[in-house]
Design an enzyme around this catalytic site. Sequence first.
Site, short mmCIF file in Angstrom:
data_model
loop_
_atom_site.label_atom_id
_atom_site.label_comp_id
_atom_site.label_asym_id
_atom_site.label_seq_id
_atom_site.Cartn_x
_atom_site.Cartn_y
_atom_site.Cartn_z
N GLU A 134 29.33 -0.57 53.63
CA GLU A 134 28.20 -0.14 54.46
C GLU A 134 26.99 -0.98 54.13
O GLU A 134 26.59 -1.05 52.97
CB GLU A 134 27.82 1.32 54.20
N GLU B 271 30.18 8.77 49.05
CA GLU B 271 28.87 8.98 48.43
C GLU B 271 28.69 10.34 47.76
O GLU B 271 27.69 11.02 48.02
CB GLU B 271 27.76 8.76 49.48
C1 BGP Z 1 25.24 6.38 54.61
C2 BGP Z 1 26.33 7.23 55.19
C3 BGP Z 1 26.65 6.94 56.60
C4 BGP Z 1 25.52 6.41 57.42
C5 BGP Z 1 24.52 5.55 56.72
C6 BGP Z 1 23.24 5.28 57.47
O1 BGP Z 1 24.65 7.01 53.54
O2 BGP Z 1 27.52 7.09 54.46
O3 BGP Z 1 27.35 8.02 57.11
O4 BGP Z 1 25.15 7.08 58.52
O5 BGP Z 1 24.20 6.07 55.46
O6 BGP Z 1 22.41 6.40 57.38
P1 BGP Z 1 21.64 6.99 58.61
O7 BGP Z 1 22.67 7.31 59.64
O8 BGP Z 1 20.93 8.19 58.11
O9 BGP Z 1 20.71 5.92 59.05
#
Ligand code: BGP
Length: 496
Positions: free
Chosen positions: A393, A184
Site C-alpha cells: 500500500e 494493520e
Molecule cells: C490503509 C488501509 C486501507 C486504505 C488506506 C488509505 O490504512 O489498509 O484500507 O484505505 O489506508 O486510507 P484512507 O482510505 O483512509 O485514505
Amino acid sequence: MATAFPEGFLWGGAVAANQLEGAYLEDGKQLNVTDVMTGIGNPPDIRWNDETGKWEPSFEHDFVHLSEEGIDFYHRYEGDLELMAGMGFKAFRTSISWARIFPHGDEDEPNEKGLEFYDRLFDKMLELGMEPVITISHYETPLGLLIDYGGWLNRKMIDFWMNYINTIFKRYKGKVKYWMTFNEINVGRMIPFAAGGMLDIHPTNKEVVNADLTQQQIYQGWHHQFVANALAVKACHEIDPDAKIGIMLSQSGIACFPETCNPDDVLGAQAMQRKQSFFSDVMLKGRYPGYVGRIWAENNVELDIQPGDMELIANYTNDYFAFSYYRSSVFSSKAAGADDVKNATSGATGNVKNPYLTACSPEPWCWPVDPKGLRYVCNYLQDRYDVPLFIVENGIGLDENLDENGHIHDPFRVEYTRDHLLQVEEAIKDGCDIMGYLYWGPIDVVSAGTGEMRKRYGFVYVDRFNDGHGTLERVKKDSYDWYKHVIETNGEALHE
Ligand code: BGP
C-alpha cells in the site's frame, strides 16, 4: 538504462473487499464490522438493546453507508480486473470478506456461494496474468463475532479463525500464492473495532460503544491474534507448501523522526517506532520483545498465555513483511500530546510538522509527502528482520472531478508515485529485498478512514459521490497510461 527493479518484481495495486465489493448482504453474506461503520476511526453504528441484552446493528440513519454498494465490484469485477490488466499488473491485492464465507462467523460449514465468488475472482485474475495477493482479514471481522463473543478479546476466536482459514487455504490451494493474515493490527489501539477486531461486550455505558479498551484487554486480544497468526502460518505451509504467508502492518509510524538531537526526542521517537515494531517483533522474531515487559509491568498487564502458545509463535513465523506506507512524522518531547496519533489510518505517530517537507495531500486530509521516508522504512525493516519486504500500500488520495471533456488530469498522483518508486529503487540498491509494489486504490474505492468516495486514489475514476449518487462508470485518468508505461519498462520510465 537498466533499472534496479528485479525480474519478476510484482507491480500492481491493492484494494480491500469492504471498500469496493458492495453487495453487502448478497448471496448469504451477513455483516462485517465495517459494513456498519462510516470511517474506521468511528464506532460501529450499533445500539444496545435492553430486551435482548445485546448490541444490534442499527439500520436507522440519515446518511449513506457507501460501502454497502461500494463501487459494485462484486458484479463488475471482470471489467475492473481487465482495466488493471490493461496497465500490465503482475499482482492484484484484495481481501476475502470473512462474512461471505462464514456469515455470522461461528458456523461449522462455510457459505458455498461466497466461496464461489472468490473462485471466479481468482480465476479471472490468473487468466489475466495477475497473482492474487490476498488479505485474510482486512477490517472485516464478522459483526456476529464481535457482538456475541467480543471478537479477539475472546480466545474462542481462534477456533472460528481456524475454521475460516482452513476452509480458504484448502479451497484456493494452487490459486493463491501470496497470503497475508491481518491488515494493520498495529493500529488496533486507535481503531479497536476494525483493525483490532475487538468489542467490549460488557459496556458500562450503553449509550455509546466503548472504544477505550484497557491495556490488559488489548494486549490479551493481540496475544490471541499472534497465536492465530502462527496457526495460519502452520496451516498455510501444511496445506499448500508453495504458498507464502506474510504479516501486514502499517509502517508509516516507523518513519517517525526525532525533532532534534535532544536525547529526549531521540528516545521518544524510538518509543514511537517500538509501538509499531512490537507486532513484527513478535510475529517475525517469534517472541515477545524485552521492552514490552516494562510496559506490561507499568500497566499491570498479566497475559493469559496458554501452554504451547509461545512454542507456536516461535516456530511459525511469517515468510515476508508486507506493509503500507503513506507518510512520515516527527516526534518532539516538548510538544503537547506526544502520545497522540493524529491520523489513525495513516499510521503516523508524531506530534509536530516536519519543516523539510513541503508537499502534503489536500485538506482536510493533509498527509505530508515524504518519499525518502519509504526508503528509510525499507532499510529499517530489512536490517531488523532480514525477510523479503512487500510494499502492499502506497498512494495518494485526491478530491477529483471530471473536467468538461470528461477527463481527469492528475499530475500530482504521477509525481507522488514516481518519487516514491524512485526511493524504492534506491532501497533495492541499498540491498533491500523487495518483492513488489502495490499502489493503494488503483481504482477509486470508499475511503477506509473517512468512509467517503471523495478521497480518490485511483488510476481509474469511478463515478460515485459521497451522497451515494453516480453512474458508477469507470474512466481512466492520465496516471493510468503513466503507470502502465512504468510497469512495461520495469521501472525505466521513472527516469524519463
Ligand atoms: C490503509 C488501509 C486501507 C486504505 C488506506 C488509505 O490504512 O489498509 O484500507 O484505505 O489506508 O486510507 P484512507 O482510505 O483512509 O485514505
